[in-house]
Motif scaffolding. Structure first.
Motif, PDB file in Angstrom:
ATOM      1  N   GLY A  30       0.806  -1.212   0.000  1.00  0.00           N
ATOM      2  CA  GLY A  30       0.000   0.000   0.000  1.00  0.00           C
ATOM      3  C   GLY A  30       0.837   1.258   0.000  1.00  0.00           C
ATOM      4  N   SER A  41      -6.793   4.493   4.534  1.00  0.00           N
ATOM      5  CA  SER A  41      -6.537   4.343   3.102  1.00  0.00           C
ATOM      6  C   SER A  41      -7.069   5.569   2.364  1.00  0.00           C
ATOM      7  CB  SER A  41      -7.228   3.084   2.580  1.00  0.00           C
ATOM      8  OG  SER A  41      -7.158   3.029   1.163  1.00  0.00           O
ATOM      9  N   ALA A  87      -6.389  -2.568  -1.502  1.00  0.00           N
ATOM     10  CA  ALA A  87      -6.749  -1.943  -0.227  1.00  0.00           C
ATOM     11  C   ALA A  87      -6.999  -3.041   0.794  1.00  0.00           C
ATOM     12  CB  ALA A  87      -7.985  -1.053  -0.375  1.00  0.00           C
ATOM     13  N   ASN A 146      -4.479   1.655   5.937  1.00  0.00           N
ATOM     14  CA  ASN A 146      -3.317   1.351   5.113  1.00  0.00           C
ATOM     15  C   ASN A 146      -2.058   1.530   5.961  1.00  0.00           C
ATOM     16  OD1 ASN A 146      -1.298   1.018   3.260  1.00  0.00           O
ATOM     17  ND2 ASN A 146      -2.065   2.516   1.792  1.00  0.00           N
ATOM     18  N   GLU A 185       0.656   1.743  -6.406  1.00  0.00           N
ATOM     19  CA  GLU A 185      -0.776   1.622  -6.689  1.00  0.00           C
ATOM     20  C   GLU A 185      -1.070   0.611  -7.797  1.00  0.00           C
ATOM     21  OE1 GLU A 185       0.885   4.430  -6.626  1.00  0.00           O
ATOM     22  OE2 GLU A 185       0.064   5.667  -5.013  1.00  0.00           O
TER      23      GLU A 185
END
Length: 506
Positions: free
Chosen positions: A157, A342, A409, A415, A162
């Protein structure tokens, strides 16, 4: 302490100990598990059997439940609490590395990517156990072998990672025979859905053409009845003009015939108008297109294969991903700190979306209770294409695919990879008995921190808290011991050599 030689044996021993619910037995379990895991880390096995891998995660689950019980029932000094939490971090990090090693052995592609954990983060752990120090060094040596940029680190994360999981999933699916077969099946199912929709559109177009012809014919019938009614009404009006009283023209046979005929034709007109209205209603319904085709997967392979990887992910990779997030979260979780949230607001996972629109697919996707892949900024439309079949020109106008990229996620919405290093170190720094001096043992900031460190000047702002048994010079030396990390050892040696610190009062 029980002698164990395998994780399966350790699990069996822990099962026998679970019936003995005393605090001393729990502490024995923790010490035994920690000792064995640290021993394994120092030897670092080249390979674990399938049975050992399965037992490995069960051991950690039972171990963490025991840690929960120990923390809940016993009072600990700040140092004991930090050390116990540090040992838990070491155990889970070692296990995470072992799971990664076995996953690489089963899936060599994973070895081409980086590991989400960063060995530098282990600088916060506190332990006076030599085995723990060796285990940390072993974990660090292992993680350095897989140190890569965040963009090449799946199941992470971190900022910059990403798209890494989606890219890994795409390459994995391209090499996996089972996933390639499923992709071809999904493409065929998508084509079948599109063809079925187009066939329905074509059928509706033909029905609409037939209905329009029937409406035209019916409109002519209605018009004919209206003309006949108008003619008869004209003739009856002419008859009424030739008579001075109503009984005179009502008694005429011709007027009676026109009156009966008018009544009959008006009934037929009502029936014809009703039929016309029904035909027009059927036409309006017929020209409405069938529901649009909403597909479970993107059209392009680059976007669809990561989704298939998520749906059909091997269980060992799913467990490894779960432990990556767990290991990172323990840098603050056990100490009562809050994990960073997150940046994504996950409204629908790929598994949930796929199950909603999978149709006749034999695959059913299950959401993980930890790591989840989801479509970034997913928005499922309610209308696709023209609202009238007459304006649908081809078989793709009413077909929608979720052309969205994939993100990763945690199901908790947190996160842990966004955790600031100084925040983690704060939770692994035990408080001193004299709380006004606790600031002096906080870990100094390093070059990776965004904010400039004020650690070197802190002691001067705390002179008002100088204890009575400290001379001013001794207090300044004590408060600066942990500032500027590279000089810590030299400053400790100088303080001891010059006998500046009141160690007799420690």
């Amino acid at each position: 302490r029980s002698a164990v030689s395998s994780f399966s044996g350790l699990l069996q021993w822990m099962t026998t100990m679970s019936g003995k619910g005393g605090q001393s037995e729990r502490l024995l379990v923790l010490d035994t598990v920690e000792a064995y895991v640290m021993q394994v880390a120092c030897g670092w096995p080249a390979k674990l059997s399938a049975e050992e891998v399965e037992s490995l995660t069960d051991v950690v689950s039972a171990y963490r439940r025991t840690v929960d019980a120990v923390f809940a029932e016993a009072a600990h000094t700040p140092h004991e609490r930090v050390q116990r939490a540090s040992h838990e971090v070491i155990v889970v990090w070692v296990v995470c590395c072992l799971l990664h090693q076995e996953a690489v052995r089963q899936h060599p592609l994973l070895g081409e990517y980086g590991h989400p954990l960063r060995y530098e983060d282990l600088k916060v752990v506190v332990s006076d156990d030599t085995r723990a120090s060796k285990a940390v060094l072993a974990v660090g040596a292992y993680l350095r072998r897989y140190e890569k940029d965040a963009s090449e680190t799946p199941f992470s994360g971190r900022v910059g990672a990403e798209m890494a999981t989606a890219e890994f999933g795409r390459k994995y699916a391209e090499q996996c025979g089972r996933m390639k077969v499923q992709w071809k099946l999904e493409q065929q199912l998508a084509k079948d859905r599109k063809d079925k929709h187009w066939a329905e559109v074509c059928k509706k177009k033909k029905q609409a053409a037939t209905l329009r012809q029937e409406i035209k014919t019916q409109e002519e019938t209605v018009s004919d009845f209206e003309t006949r009614i108008s003619d008869i009404e004209g003739q009856m009006a002419f008859m009424r003009q030739g008579c001075s009283r109503a009984f005179e023209y009502n008694s005429l046979d011709a007027y009676k015939r026109h009156k009966n005929s008018l009544k009959s034709i008006r009934g037929k007109l009502r029936d014809a108008e009703s039929t016309l209205s029904n035909l027009e209603y059927r036409l309006r319904e017929t020209v409405k297109p069938p529901p649009p085709v909403l597909n479970p997967l993107p059209r392009s392979a680059n976007l669809a294969l990561p989704v298939l990887f998520n749906i059909m992910m091997p269980s060992d990779l799913a467990v490894y991903a779960k432990y990556c997030f767990l290991a990172q979260s323990l840098l603050v979780l056990r100490q009562g700190g809050a994990q960073p949230a997150s940046p994504y607001n996950v409204t629908c996972t790929w598994s949930a979306h796929y199950n909603t629109y999978r149709g006749k697919s034999s695959v059913y996707a299950y959401d993980s209770d930890s790591v989840q892949l989801f479509p970034y900024q997913l928005s499922v439309p309610t209308k696709v294409g023209p609202a009238n079949v007459d304006y649908i020109a081809n078989d793709t106008e009413c077909v929608w695919h979720p052309e969205f990229s994939t993100r990763i996620a945690h199901s908790s919405g947190m996160n842990p990879f966004l955790l600031r290093p100084d925040f983690a170190s704060l939770h692994f720094t035990p408080e001193l008995g004299r709380k006004p001096l606790s600031w002096a043992v906080s870990f100094p900031k390093d070059a990776t921190e965004v904010e400039t460190s004020t650690r070197g000047n802190m002691v001067y702002s705390q002179l008002q808290h100088c204890p009575r048994n400290f001379e001013k010079r001794a207090f300044l030396v004590f408060g600066a011991l942990r500032s500027h990390p590279l000089g810590q050892m030299r400053k400790v040696m100088d303080a001891v050599h010059e006998r500046l610190l009141p160690l007799d009062d420690a």
